[in-house]
Design a protein around this motif. Structure first.
Motif, PDB file in Angstrom:
ATOM      1  N   THR B  13      31.561  20.240  51.357  1.00 16.13           N
ATOM      2  CA  THR B  13      32.294  21.364  50.803  1.00 16.13           C
ATOM      3  C   THR B  13      33.492  20.861  50.013  1.00 16.13           C
ATOM      4  O   THR B  13      33.927  19.715  50.171  1.00 16.13           O
ATOM      5  N   GLN B  14      34.001  21.735  49.179  1.00 13.66           N
ATOM      6  CA  GLN B  14      35.203  21.406  48.414  1.00 13.66           C
ATOM      7  C   GLN B  14      36.434  21.810  49.215  1.00 13.66           C
ATOM      8  O   GLN B  14      36.428  22.828  49.934  1.00 13.66           O
ATOM      9  N   MET B  15      37.487  21.042  49.067  1.00 14.65           N
ATOM     10  CA  MET B  15      38.755  21.358  49.716  1.00 14.65           C
ATOM     11  C   MET B  15      39.165  22.795  49.384  1.00 14.65           C
ATOM     12  O   MET B  15      39.052  23.236  48.227  1.00 14.65           O
ATOM     13  N   GLY B  16      39.609  23.520  50.394  1.00 15.26           N
ATOM     14  CA  GLY B  16      40.024  24.897  50.206  1.00 15.26           C
ATOM     15  C   GLY B  16      38.946  25.932  50.470  1.00 15.26           C
ATOM     16  O   GLY B  16      39.247  27.123  50.583  1.00 15.26           O
ATOM     17  N   ILE B  79      36.282  27.391  59.694  1.00 18.63           N
ATOM     18  CA  ILE B  79      37.477  26.760  59.127  1.00 18.63           C
ATOM     19  C   ILE B  79      37.751  27.501  57.825  1.00 18.63           C
ATOM     20  O   ILE B  79      36.929  27.482  56.906  1.00 18.63           O
ATOM     21  N   ARG B  80      38.884  28.169  57.743  1.00 18.84           N
ATOM     22  CA  ARG B  80      39.138  29.095  56.626  1.00 18.84           C
ATOM     23  C   ARG B  80      39.363  28.376  55.305  1.00 18.84           C
ATOM     24  O   ARG B  80      38.837  28.774  54.280  1.00 18.84           O
ATOM     25  N   SER B  81      40.163  27.360  55.308  1.00 23.73           N
ATOM     26  CA  SER B  81      40.496  26.653  54.080  1.00 23.73           C
ATOM     27  C   SER B  81      40.487  25.162  54.401  1.00 23.73           C
ATOM     28  O   SER B  81      41.461  24.619  54.920  1.00 23.73           O
ATOM     29  N   THR B  82      39.363  24.537  54.112  1.00 24.04           N
ATOM     30  CA  THR B  82      39.177  23.158  54.561  1.00 24.04           C
ATOM     31  C   THR B  82      40.121  22.189  53.856  1.00 24.04           C
ATOM     32  O   THR B  82      40.487  22.365  52.690  1.00 24.04           O
ATOM     33  N   LYS B  83      40.487  21.145  54.619  1.00 27.39           N
ATOM     34  CA  LYS B  83      41.317  20.060  54.107  1.00 27.39           C
ATOM     35  C   LYS B  83      40.518  18.770  54.178  1.00 27.39           C
ATOM     36  O   LYS B  83      39.522  18.682  54.917  1.00 27.39           O
ATOM     37  N   LEU B  84      40.967  17.774  53.439  1.00 33.32           N
ATOM     38  CA  LEU B  84      40.269  16.493  53.462  1.00 33.32           C
ATOM     39  C   LEU B  84      40.172  15.947  54.882  1.00 33.32           C
ATOM     40  O   LEU B  84      39.139  15.383  55.271  1.00 33.32           O
ATOM     41  N   ASP B  86      39.761  17.426  57.566  1.00 35.90           N
ATOM     42  CA  ASP B  86      38.804  18.122  58.427  1.00 35.90           C
ATOM     43  C   ASP B  86      37.436  17.436  58.410  1.00 35.90           C
ATOM     44  O   ASP B  86      36.538  17.826  59.177  1.00 35.90           O
ATOM     45  N   SER B  87      37.269  16.452  57.562  1.00 38.36           N
ATOM     46  CA  SER B  87      36.003  15.713  57.518  1.00 38.36           C
ATOM     47  C   SER B  87      35.789  15.025  58.856  1.00 38.36           C
ATOM     48  O   SER B  87      36.630  14.229  59.305  1.00 38.36           O
ATOM     49  N   ALA B  88      34.677  15.345  59.499  1.00 42.50           N
ATOM     50  CA  ALA B  88      34.411  14.832  60.847  1.00 42.50           C
ATOM     51  C   ALA B  88      33.038  15.312  61.286  1.00 42.50           C
ATOM     52  O   ALA B  88      32.399  16.128  60.615  1.00 42.50           O
ATOM     53  N   LEU B 111      31.763  17.039  55.490  1.00 41.86           N
ATOM     54  CA  LEU B 111      32.480  16.217  54.518  1.00 41.86           C
ATOM     55  C   LEU B 111      33.214  17.138  53.557  1.00 41.86           C
ATOM     56  O   LEU B 111      32.600  17.990  52.904  1.00 41.86           O
ATOM     57  N   VAL B 112      34.522  16.979  53.493  1.00 43.75           N
ATOM     58  CA  VAL B 112      35.360  17.781  52.597  1.00 43.75           C
ATOM     59  C   VAL B 112      35.798  16.902  51.427  1.00 43.75           C
ATOM     60  O   VAL B 112      36.411  15.841  51.637  1.00 43.75           O
TER      61      VAL B 112
END
Lengths: 110, 113
Positions: B13-16, B79-84, B86-88, B111-112
């Motif tokens: 996914t893309q960040m955010g 996760i509402r707005s993903t951050k880098l 959060d990749s795990a 993967l963000v």
């Protein structure tokens, strides 16, 4: 909170060798689980062992709750035993939250 | 043998962006959990859920995270707005008792970018 330490951090064995992995924890616990994380990342339950000894094939585990440690024995290791071994204990909050150790990375060479 | 299942197995996914990770716990289990594992690190607790309520959450589980049991079988992590960071790998687990054996699903690798 409770601390969980595993040793050794890394272990390399020849196929057929035996090994012992250790898990120390800093406070009394109601249970303890051992997991194997395979190369695909899956966490496989090995044992639920609050105390005493259990055996499953070539694997066995012993928990001495009064002395706050558990041991995982692997006998006649095979290459498929490779991966990371984690122990985990519940926190004192009694919500089921598990605290994991850092793991022991085992590599079994043919 | 009953098992915990998770979908998707991988997500990029893309960040955010918002992501929803889905889990189907073992059918007679009442206690549900999410954990995550950043690559090369140990498994960390996120949240426990019982009787349609969060029973405990970690410091990681901030306002960007939420859990839901929308029906009798699914258990989701949003996760509402993903951050880098959060990749795990995200693991769902379930148990029939508060301090019983926890059974883990195969995980969702997020993967963000």
């Amino acid at each position: 909170g409770i601390q969980v330490e595993q040793s050794p951090p890394d272990l390399i064995l020849q196929e057929g060798a035996n090994s012992t992995l250790r898990c120390n924890f800093s406070d009394s616990v109601n249970n303890l689980q051992w997991f194997h994380q395979n190369p695909w990342g899956q966490l496989i339950n090995l044992f639920y062992i609050p105390s005493g000894t259990k055996q499953n094939g070539r694997l066995s585990a012993t928990t001495v709750a009064t002395e706050r440690y558990s041991l995982l024995y692997i006998s006649s290791s095979q290459t498929t035993d490779s991966g990371v071994y984690f122990c985990a204990v519940p926190s004192s909050s009694n919500t089921g939250k598990l605290i994991f150790g850092q793991g022991t990375t085992l590599q079994v060479k043919p | 043998e009953p098992e915990v299942t998770q979908t998707p197995s991988h997500q990029v996914t893309q960040m955010g962006q918002e992501v929803i990770l889905r889990c189907v716990p073992i059918s007679n289990h009442l206690y549900f959990y999410w954990y995550r594992q950043i690559l090369g690190q140990k498994v960390e607790f996120l949240v426990s859920f019982y009787n349609n309520e969060i029973s405990e959450k970690s410091e990681i589980f901030d306002d960007q995270f939420s859990v839901e049991r929308p029906d009798g079988s699914n258990f989701t992590l949003k996760i509402r707005s993903t951050k880098l960071e959060d990749s795990a790998m995200y693991f769902c687990a379930s148990s029939d008792q508060a301090l019983g054996t926890q059974y883990f699903g195969p995980g969702t690798r997020l993967l963000v970018l």
